[in-house]
Design a protein around this motif. Sequence first.
Motif, PDB file in Angstrom:
ATOM      1  N   GLN A 118       0.839  -1.195   0.000  1.00 34.86           N
ATOM      2  CA  GLN A 118       0.000   0.000   0.000  1.00 34.86           C
ATOM      3  C   GLN A 118       0.878   1.250   0.000  1.00 34.86           C
ATOM      4  O   GLN A 118       0.877   2.018  -0.922  1.00 34.86           O
ATOM      5  CB  GLN A 118      -0.946  -0.026   1.207  1.00 34.86           C
ATOM      6  N   GLY A 119       1.678   1.411   1.073  1.00 38.07           N
ATOM      7  CA  GLY A 119       2.616   2.516   1.125  1.00 38.07           C
ATOM      8  C   GLY A 119       1.929   3.864   1.246  1.00 38.07           C
ATOM      9  O   GLY A 119       0.719   3.984   1.332  1.00 38.07           O
ATOM     10  N   ASP A 120       2.768   4.899   1.231  1.00 30.13           N
ATOM     11  CA  ASP A 120       2.290   6.271   1.338  1.00 30.13           C
ATOM     12  C   ASP A 120       2.797   7.030   0.120  1.00 30.13           C
ATOM     13  O   ASP A 120       4.003   7.200  -0.039  1.00 30.13           O
ATOM     14  CB  ASP A 120       2.807   6.904   2.628  1.00 30.13           C
TER      15      ASP A 120
ATOM     16  N   MET B  45       9.733   6.995  -0.352  1.00 31.94           N
ATOM     17  CA  MET B  45      10.975   6.379   0.093  1.00 31.94           C
ATOM     18  C   MET B  45      10.836   5.717   1.456  1.00 31.94           C
ATOM     19  O   MET B  45      11.759   5.044   1.914  1.00 31.94           O
ATOM     20  CB  MET B  45      12.088   7.437   0.153  1.00 31.94           C
ATOM     21  N   GLY B  46       9.701   5.903   2.111  1.00 34.77           N
ATOM     22  CA  GLY B  46       9.490   5.291   3.426  1.00 34.77           C
ATOM     23  C   GLY B  46      10.383   5.852   4.507  1.00 34.77           C
ATOM     24  O   GLY B  46      10.832   5.110   5.394  1.00 34.77           O
ATOM     25  N   LEU B  47      10.644   7.150   4.495  1.00 36.04           N
ATOM     26  CA  LEU B  47      11.521   7.774   5.489  1.00 36.04           C
ATOM     27  C   LEU B  47      10.798   7.883   6.834  1.00 36.04           C
ATOM     28  O   LEU B  47       9.577   8.074   6.878  1.00 36.04           O
ATOM     29  CB  LEU B  47      11.949   9.158   5.018  1.00 36.04           C
ATOM     30  N   PRO B  48      11.537   7.772   7.954  1.00 32.79           N
ATOM     31  CA  PRO B  48      10.892   7.858   9.274  1.00 32.79           C
ATOM     32  C   PRO B  48      10.456   9.273   9.605  1.00 32.79           C
ATOM     33  O   PRO B  48      11.048  10.254   9.131  1.00 32.79           O
ATOM     34  CB  PRO B  48      11.999   7.374  10.227  1.00 32.79           C
TER      35      PRO B  48
ATOM     36  N   ARG C  47       9.195  14.586   8.419  1.00 27.99           N
ATOM     37  CA  ARG C  47      10.333  13.801   7.950  1.00 27.99           C
ATOM     38  C   ARG C  47      11.298  14.691   7.192  1.00 27.99           C
ATOM     39  O   ARG C  47      11.053  15.888   6.996  1.00 27.99           O
ATOM     40  CB  ARG C  47       9.855  12.667   7.027  1.00 27.99           C
ATOM     41  N   ASP C  48      12.394  14.097   6.760  1.00 26.21           N
ATOM     42  CA  ASP C  48      13.388  14.837   5.987  1.00 26.21           C
ATOM     43  C   ASP C  48      13.033  14.777   4.500  1.00 26.21           C
ATOM     44  O   ASP C  48      12.180  13.996   4.080  1.00 26.21           O
ATOM     45  CB  ASP C  48      14.777  14.232   6.218  1.00 26.21           C
ATOM     46  N   TRP C  49      13.712  15.587   3.695  1.00 26.09           N
ATOM     47  CA  TRP C  49      13.540  15.527   2.252  1.00 26.09           C
ATOM     48  C   TRP C  49      14.016  14.177   1.738  1.00 26.09           C
ATOM     49  O   TRP C  49      14.942  13.583   2.281  1.00 26.09           O
ATOM     50  CB  TRP C  49      14.331  16.645   1.571  1.00 26.09           C
TER      51      TRP C  49
ATOM     52  N   ARG D  80       2.723  19.569   2.081  1.00 26.91           N
ATOM     53  CA  ARG D  80       2.065  18.411   1.452  1.00 26.91           C
ATOM     54  C   ARG D  80       2.744  17.108   1.839  1.00 26.91           C
ATOM     55  O   ARG D  80       2.091  16.099   2.088  1.00 26.91           O
ATOM     56  CB  ARG D  80       2.059  18.568  -0.069  1.00 26.91           C
ATOM     57  N   TYR D  81       4.066  17.131   1.890  1.00 24.34           N
ATOM     58  CA  TYR D  81       4.819  15.902   2.157  1.00 24.34           C
ATOM     59  C   TYR D  81       5.293  15.798   3.606  1.00 24.34           C
ATOM     60  O   TYR D  81       6.091  14.902   3.920  1.00 24.34           O
ATOM     61  CB  TYR D  81       6.007  15.814   1.203  1.00 24.34           C
TER      62      TYR D  81
END
Length: 203
Positions: free
Chosen positions: A55-57, A62-65, A72-74, A154-155
């Motif tokens: 599914q993911g986001d 990239m699935g960053l924490p 999260r970071d860029w 947005r991100y």
Amino acid sequence: MSKHDLNDPFADPPSSLPYEHRQHEAQQAQRFPPASPSAPYQSFQPPFKAPMNTQGDPRNAMGLPHDVDGRRDWSHSIFSCFDRPETCCLSCWCPCVMYSRNKSRLHHLSEFNVKHPQGGDSVSSDCFLHCCLNTVVGLGWLLQIGTRGATRDRYKIQGGACEDCVSIWACNPCTITQETREIELEEQFSQEGLPLKSRRSEA
């Protein structure tokens, strides 16, 4: 068997087997002793493997924490702009075009959650305004602060308006390239339907 053994309730009953057979059983018992009840139990079951998350986001391909604030970071460092030399060069010589593209792509994703059909609007009123400000007073980069802030919101990316202002002023092509690659990740996700980690594992 003695009389004492007959009166012992814990004594083994007399065996009706031949002597040779009993001797063979005794040898087998010495060769293969029974397992000790106090021996630790060892499991040979395979380790648990979590199922793949397909599914993911799309806004974190990239699935960053995330931190405690949900930020999260860029996905790409601001200093990795040279990984995309064509985007970096266009951002350096024609920042008004890249600004217009990113703004229209981001707006289209916000409205429809799909990739812009033309890859962004290169020539628009935003491009004209940015070009005029750059040509007359050299302040076209100020328009990019709002777009960079909208991209971060947005991100769910860490940072603030002051940091955006300093980054754009110090290295405008790097920030435009960074925003472009961030938008591209969501566009690729929405187009292919799988997070980048899953696509790499299936390759």
